[in-house]
Enzyme design. Structure first.
Site, PDB file in Angstrom:
ATOM      1  CD  GLN A  95      22.216  58.800  60.809  1.00 56.06           C
ATOM      2  OE1 GLN A  95      22.144  57.667  60.135  1.00 56.06           O
ATOM      3  NE2 GLN A  95      20.656  59.510  59.708  1.00 56.06           N
ATOM      4  CG  ASP A 132      17.252  59.849  58.624  1.00 57.20           C
ATOM      5  OD1 ASP A 132      17.140  58.982  57.413  1.00 57.20           O
ATOM      6  OD2 ASP A 132      17.465  60.104  59.600  1.00 57.20           O
ATOM      7  CB  CYS A 173      20.804  55.020  55.488  1.00 53.22           C
ATOM      8  SG  CYS A 173      19.503  53.555  56.400  1.00 53.22           S
ATOM      9  CD  GLU A 228       7.912  58.703  64.725  1.00 57.01           C
ATOM     10  OE1 GLU A 228       7.443  57.375  65.120  1.00 57.01           O
ATOM     11  OE2 GLU A 228       8.789  58.665  63.988  1.00 57.01           O
TER      12      GLU A 228
END
Length: 551
Positions: A361, A464, A492, A411
Site C-alpha cells: 500500500q 485483496d 483500490c 498466493e
C-alpha cells in the site's frame, strides 16, 4: 408540432446517446437522423422527432422493412408524452449546468495562471487545491454511485423478480463513516515513487513524470518538484540522478523505437524504519560489457551515500527492452549493486520486508487503518480462521495474526510466497502459513481443512486483488466453497470489481450452484489524499435465505 413516433424494443437501461448509436450501427448508411430523441428512464421504448412528415415516413418504412432488428413502431397514446419527456430532459440539463456553475464558482480562486504553473501538480494530484473535507464528500458520493451501479447491473443480469431485498433497497447496505487521513499525512505521503527518464519540453534530460503521450509522439517528462504527494527524499534523489544523467554519454531510452539506455528510477522508503530501496531500470541491450560495468560502478558511487535520517538498504539495476511503459523484470534481469533487494516497513507493529517488485500500500499510516478495519470485522464476527487470498507477501494475514487463531494465505507468485515465509519468521509467527498455488486450484480443500468442529463456520476469506479484480473462475471457486460464509473484499478501484461482487451475490440457480452472498456494509478508506481515488472494504455474508426460483 414536428412529427413524432414511438419506437418499441429498446433496452430499458439504454440512454439517449446509446439508442442513437445503436440505430446508427444497425441501419448504417440508410439511417435517418431524428431532430430529437427522448429515452424515458427504465422504459423499453423511446420517442423520436423528425423535421417533417416525409422524414418520419422514410424512417418508419426503414424499420418495417428490417424485421430482423426486432424494433417496431408503437402508438403514442398520450399526445403530450413527448413534450413531457422533453421537458424533463431540458430540466435535467439545466440542473446539470447549474451544478457545474456552482462548482466553478466554489473554486473560482483557481485562476488560469496558477493552473498553468501547477499543471504537473494538478495532473498527479487533481484535488490538492480542494479542501480535504470536500475531497471526502466527493469520494463518498462516488462510493454511493458504485453501490447504485451494482444494484442496476445486478437487476439487469438476473432480473428484478429474483433480486434480494438489499439489492432492491440499497439503503439496507450500511455505508460506514469514511476512514479519513490525519492532517499531517495528507501530503508527500507516497512510500513508492517512480520517475520516468526522458526529455523535458526544453529537450533536456529529465527524471520526472510523464506529461506527454507516446501515441502522440510526445514522450515528454517534467521534474516532480511540484507534485503534492511525492516525498521530499524521493524528489531529492530524482534531482541528484538527473544531474548525473545530464553529463552521461548514454541517452534516455526511446519508448517508441527501443534506442537509448536509461528508463526509470524507483525510490521506495519507510518513514518508520528510515530505510531506502533504490532501483534503476535500463535497456542493457544497447551497451557492451565494459559500458555495463561502467554504469554499475558509477551508480554505486552516486547512490551509496548519506541521506540525512535515511539509510540506503539496497540498490538494484534492472533490465527491460520492452517498448512503451512496460517494465516487468524477472529476477534474472535484476542485479543487486549494493545491500539487499528489499527494505523493511512496520505496519501495525509488524515487521514487513518488502521486495523491490512486491506490491505494498502506498500510504503506510492509512494502511494501518485499512488493516484495522479488517481486524475489527473479524473481531465482530468472532472469526478464528482467516483465509488470505491473493496474499502477496502475506502482509494482511500477518497484521491480523494477533487476533485470529489460524492464518492461511494463498498466493501463486513464488517470489511473493518466499517473502511471506520470511516475514512470518521475522515476526515469530507460528499460526501463519502460505500455499503457493492458484486460489481456484486449492481453495475447496483448504476451506474444508479449516472448518471448525460441530459444523460451526468461523472462516473469514479476505480478497485483496489487483486493481481490475480477479477472473470469474476464481470468484466461482470462492462462491461454491463450503465453509466460506464471510468475505472481506478490498478494492483500490471499486468500479472495476462490480462484476466480481455481482457474481458473488447472484442467487443460487442451476448456473450458480451455491447460495449467494449479500453485501452487508462498505467502508471507504482514504488511501490516496489529493486524488479522486480511494480504497473500499466490502463485507459480505452468505445469504442462505435467498434461493432463486430458477432452481
Amino acid at each position: 408540432m414536428k412529427p413524432q413516433i414511438c419506437l418499441l424494443g429498446i433496452q430499458k437501461f439504454a440512454k439517449d446517446k446509446q439508442v442513437l448509436k445503436q440505430l446508427q450501427e444497425q441501419l448504417g448508411d440508410k439511417f435517418i437522423n431524428p431532430t430529437e430523441i427522448i429515452k424515458p428512464k427504465m422504459k423499453p421504448f423511446c420517442f423520436l422527432q423528425f423535421i417533417d412528415e416525409d422524414e418520419k415516413n422514410k424512417f418508419v418504412k426503414l424499420i418495417e422493412d428490417n424485421p430482423e432488428l426486432k424494433l417496431r413502431i408503437g402508438e403514442v397514446h398520450n399526445e403530450n408524452a413527448f413534450e413531457k419527456q422533453l421537458e424533463k430532459k431540458i430540466k435535467q440539463q439545466k440542473q446539470n449546468e447549474e451544478e457545474v456553475k456552482q462548482f466553478q464558482e466554489k473554486h473560482q480562486n483557481r485562476d488560469v495562471i496558477e493552473r498553468k504553473e501547477n499543471e504537473l501538480a494538478l495532473q498527479t494530484a487533481p484535488l490538492y487545491q480542494i479542501k480535504y473535507e470536500e475531497q471526502i464528500e466527493q469520494k463518498m458520493v462516488e462510493l454511493k454511485k458504485v453501490i447504485k451501479k451494482l444494484r442496476n447491473q445486478f437487476i439487469q443480469k438476473n432480473g428484478k423478480e429474483y433480486a434480494p431485498d438489499w439489492i432492491l433497497d440499497t439503503n439496507l447496505i450500511k455505508i460506514n463513516d469514511p476512514i479519513i487521513c490525519d492532517e499531517q499525512f495528507r501530503f508527500n505521503y507516497r512510500n513508492k515513487s517512480e520517475f520516468t527518464i526522458s526529455y523535458n519540453s526544453q529537450k533536456e534530460v529529465c527524471v520526472g513524470f510523464n506529461v506527454g503521450s507516446i501515441q502522440k509522439n510526445n514522450d515528454s517528462v517534467e521534474q516532480p518538484n511540484t507534485c503534492p504527494v511525492t516525498p521530499a527524499i524521493a524528489m531529492e534523489i530524482a534531482n541528484k540522478f538527473q544531474t548525473y544523467l545530464q553529463s552521461s554519454k548514454f541517452q534516455p531510452f526511446n519508448r517508441q523505437n527501443g534506442s537509448g539506455v536509461w528508463r526509470m528510477l524507483s525510490v521506495r522508503k519507510s518513514d518508520r524504519t528510515k530505510q531506502l530501496l533504490i532501483s534503476v531500470s535500463i535497456n542493457k541491450d544497447n551497451l557492451n560489457e565494459d559500458e555495463y560495468v561502467l554504469i554499475c560502478d558509477e551508480l554505486i558511487t552516486l547512490f551509496k551515500t548519506t541521506y540525512g535520517e535515511f539509510s540506503l538498504e539496497g540498490l538494484l539495476l534492472m533490465h527491460s527492452n520492452k517498448l512503451g511503459q512496460d517494465l516487468a523484470s524477472s529476477a534474472d534481469d535484476t542485479k543487486i549493486l549494493y545491500g539487499n533487494s528489499y527494505y523493511q516497513e512496520i505496519i501495525l507493529d509488524k515487521k514487513i520486508n518488502i521486495s523491490y517488485n512486491a506490491f505494498s500500500q502506498n500510504h503506510t499510516p492509512q494502511c494501518d487503518k485499512l488493516y484495522q478495519v479488517i481486524i475489527d470485522l473479524c473481531k465482530n464476527k468472532k472469526i478464528t480462521k482467516f483465509l488470505d487470498l491473493c496474499a502477496g507477501s502475506g502482509t494482511i494475514g500477518i497484521c491480523v495474526s494477533d487476533q485470529i487463531q489460524d492464518i492461511l494465505a494463498i498466493e501463486m507468485n513464488q517470489s511473493s510466497c518466499k517473502d511471506a515465509n520470511e516475514n512470518y519468521k521475522i515476526n515469530n509467527l507460528q499460526n501463519c502459513q502460505i500455499i503457493c498455488s492458484k486460489v481456484e486450484d486449492v481453495i475447496k480443500k483448504v476451506a474444508q481443512d479449516l472448518k471448525s468442529f460441530e459444523g460451526k463456520q468461523q472462516l473469514m476469506a479476505c480478497l485483496d486483488p489487483p486493481r481490475a479484480g480477479v477472473l470469474n473462475n476464481v470468484i466461482e471457486a470462492i462462491r461454491t466453497c463450503k465453509g466460506i460464509d464471510h468475505i472481506i473484499y478490498v478494492s483500490c478501484s471499486p468500479p472495476q470489481v462490480i462484476d466480481n461482487l455481482i457474481q458473488l451475490c447472484l442467487p443460487q440457480s442451476k448456473k450458480n450452484r451455491a447460495p449467494g452472498f449479500k453485501l452487508v456494509n462498505v467502508t471507504l478508506v482514504d488511501m490516496f489524499p489529493q486524488t479522486s481515488h480511494f480504497e473500499a472494504v466490502f463485507y459480505l455474508e452468505r445469504d442462505y435465505g435467498i434461493l432463486s426460483e430458477l432452481m
